[in-house]
Design a protein around this motif. Structure first.
Motif, PDB file in Angstrom:
ATOM      1  N   GLN A 145       0.946  -1.192   0.238  1.00  0.00           N
ATOM      2  CA  GLN A 145      -0.037  -0.221   0.236  1.00  0.00           C
ATOM      3  C   GLN A 145       0.852   0.816  -0.021  1.00  0.00           C
ATOM      4  O   GLN A 145       0.516   2.434  -0.562  1.00  0.00           O
ATOM      5  CB  GLN A 145      -0.928   0.211   1.154  1.00  0.00           C
ATOM      6  CG  GLN A 145      -1.601   1.435   1.407  1.00  0.00           C
ATOM      7  CD  GLN A 145      -3.189   1.387   0.002  1.00  0.00           C
ATOM      8  OE1 GLN A 145      -3.444   0.236  -0.018  1.00  0.00           O
ATOM      9  NE2 GLN A 145      -3.112   2.489  -0.312  1.00  0.00           N
ATOM     10  N   PRO A 146       2.039   1.555   0.706  1.00  0.00           N
ATOM     11  CA  PRO A 146       2.990   2.842   0.732  1.00  0.00           C
ATOM     12  C   PRO A 146       3.062   2.724  -0.605  1.00  0.00           C
ATOM     13  O   PRO A 146       3.258   4.093  -1.229  1.00  0.00           O
ATOM     14  CB  PRO A 146       4.065   1.710   1.905  1.00  0.00           C
ATOM     15  CG  PRO A 146       3.707   1.288   2.951  1.00  0.00           C
ATOM     16  CD  PRO A 146       2.666   0.355   1.860  1.00  0.00           C
ATOM     17  N   ASP A 149       0.363   4.516  -3.027  1.00  0.00           N
ATOM     18  CA  ASP A 149       0.441   6.217  -1.906  1.00  0.00           C
ATOM     19  C   ASP A 149       1.165   6.837  -3.201  1.00  0.00           C
ATOM     20  O   ASP A 149       0.961   8.012  -3.520  1.00  0.00           O
ATOM     21  CB  ASP A 149       0.278   5.898  -0.461  1.00  0.00           C
ATOM     22  CG  ASP A 149      -0.631   5.124   0.128  1.00  0.00           C
ATOM     23  OD1 ASP A 149      -1.777   4.763   0.166  1.00  0.00           O
ATOM     24  OD2 ASP A 149      -0.866   4.813   1.427  1.00  0.00           O
ATOM     25  N   ARG A 153      -3.701   7.598  -6.305  1.00  0.00           N
ATOM     26  CA  ARG A 153      -4.660   9.338  -5.358  1.00  0.00           C
ATOM     27  C   ARG A 153      -5.462   8.367  -4.774  1.00  0.00           C
ATOM     28  O   ARG A 153      -5.935   8.911  -3.473  1.00  0.00           O
ATOM     29  CB  ARG A 153      -5.137   9.753  -6.940  1.00  0.00           C
ATOM     30  CG  ARG A 153      -7.040   9.422  -7.436  1.00  0.00           C
ATOM     31  CD  ARG A 153      -7.039  10.218  -8.224  1.00  0.00           C
ATOM     32  NE  ARG A 153      -7.897  11.470  -7.564  1.00  0.00           N
ATOM     33  CZ  ARG A 153      -8.630  12.118  -7.876  1.00  0.00           C
ATOM     34  NH1 ARG A 153      -8.563  12.582  -9.007  1.00  0.00           N
ATOM     35  NH2 ARG A 153      -8.670  12.918  -7.497  1.00  0.00           N
ATOM     36  N   LYS A 154      -5.893   7.136  -5.138  1.00  0.00           N
ATOM     37  CA  LYS A 154      -6.991   6.134  -4.159  1.00  0.00           C
ATOM     38  C   LYS A 154      -6.265   4.893  -4.571  1.00  0.00           C
ATOM     39  O   LYS A 154      -6.730   3.799  -6.313  1.00  0.00           O
ATOM     40  CB  LYS A 154      -8.521   6.503  -4.630  1.00  0.00           C
ATOM     41  CG  LYS A 154      -9.709   5.570  -3.400  1.00  0.00           C
ATOM     42  CD  LYS A 154     -10.244   6.047  -3.331  1.00  0.00           C
ATOM     43  CE  LYS A 154     -11.518   5.132  -2.165  1.00  0.00           C
ATOM     44  NZ  LYS A 154     -12.586   6.290  -2.129  1.00  0.00           N
ATOM     45  N   THR A 155      -6.453   3.853  -3.764  1.00  0.00           N
ATOM     46  CA  THR A 155      -6.673   1.923  -4.232  1.00  0.00           C
ATOM     47  C   THR A 155      -8.080   1.581  -3.520  1.00  0.00           C
ATOM     48  O   THR A 155      -8.670   1.789  -2.640  1.00  0.00           O
ATOM     49  CB  THR A 155      -5.639   1.709  -3.147  1.00  0.00           C
ATOM     50  OG1 THR A 155      -4.664   1.958  -3.420  1.00  0.00           O
ATOM     51  CG2 THR A 155      -5.337  -0.315  -3.444  1.00  0.00           C
TER      52      THR A 155
END
Length: 291
Positions: A145-146, A149, A153-155
């Protein structure tokens, strides 16, 4: 984080630059050498084989299609460079069948596998504003996830099954193709009665269809700005075919996808493969005798 990155095309190269700017160490490999120089100048390390690129905590791949994935990971043995405990993040848009196959192959090696295709064109990738559609084991998703990021802009999480994010991406691209085709046909109808495409597109994208997909592709049609392509017509055909394949496997009829496939084939037959898929307007105009 020590990263590997395979696939330095129009999307991959700006993604690597963003990872370097964020302070990550990135080892890169590409089938052609052209993109390497600029990335090495920015701090990336070029390697001679995909297996060497895969020797990282996290390997990211951004390749064009199933054939390219098979050629790099199976034929050229990139998968053998992945150490147990590492993670492969496949950001390519691939078939349901390949997503399942790759997940099983990685699991057998003790390697995490995350499907993470993206929504966004080249300028969006360069700005780090991609929407990332992700599926895989929760632990693997948390570890990467980092990186998401930095790149997006969004996962948008779609569960544990590797194919789920792929299906979400194919479904989204099917909607984009349908929007492009609708805009092409409607604006060609307008021009058939003497209304300029520019006037019609300005009206419709300022009122009923004031959303990015119609505005962006409508402008490309007005300006006939089909090269360089933000997304090639040939790739659009690939994704529509994959959507049809996924639909058949799940017994989901997709009748309009068949129409889109034929219209994209028309564009391919007339030399539009490397043009932006907004050039479906050229197919519509040609059929109406207005080109």
């Amino acid at each position: 984080m020590e990263l590997g990155f395979i696939g330095l095309g129009t999307m991959g190269a700006p993604m690597v630059l963003n990872l370097l700017k964020a302070g990550h160490r990135v080892r890169v490999w590409n089938r052609s050498a052209a993109p390497l120089q600029a990335l090495v100048a920015a701090g990336a390390e070029a390697v001679d084989s995909p297996a060497l690129a895969a020797r990282a905590e996290v390997l990211i791949s951004m390749l064009g299609d199933d054939t390219a994935i098979r050629a790099v990971f199976l034929d050229a043995a990139a998968i053998d460079g992945l150490a147990p405990g590492s993670i492969h993040v496949n950001m390519s848009t691939v078939s349901v069948a390949l997503a399942r196959e790759m997940a099983a192959l990685h699991q057998a090696r003790g390697v995490g596998y995350v499907s993470a295709p993206v929504l966004g064109r080249v300028d969006v990738a360069a700005a780090g504003n991609l929407n990332i559609l992700a599926s895989g084991a929760a632990e693997a998703l948390a570890r990467v996830q980092p990186l998401f990021d930095v790149l997006g802009r969004k996962t948008w999480p779609f569960g544990a099954d590797a194919e789920s994010a792929c299906v979400a991406k194919l479904s989204a691209n099917l909607m984009i193709a349908a929007a492009i085709e609708a805009t092409a046909e409607a604006s060609t109808l307008a021009t058939g009665y003497g209304i300029s495409r520019a006037d019609f597109i300005e009206m419709i994208t300022s009122t009923l269809f004031a959303v990015p997909v119609y505005q962006g592709y409508g402008k490309l049609m007005v300006d006939k700005q089909f090269e360089p392509a933000g997304f090639k017509l040939s790739l659009g055909l690939k994704d529509v075919r994959l959507a049809l394949e996924a639909g058949e496997a799940a017994q989901v009829p997709l009748p309009f996808a068949s129409v889109l496939k034929d219209n994209l084939l028309d564009g391919m037959a007339h030399g539009q493969a490397d043009q932006d898929w907004a050039s479906l307007s050229e197919v519509s105009d040609r059929r109406a005798g207005s080109r």
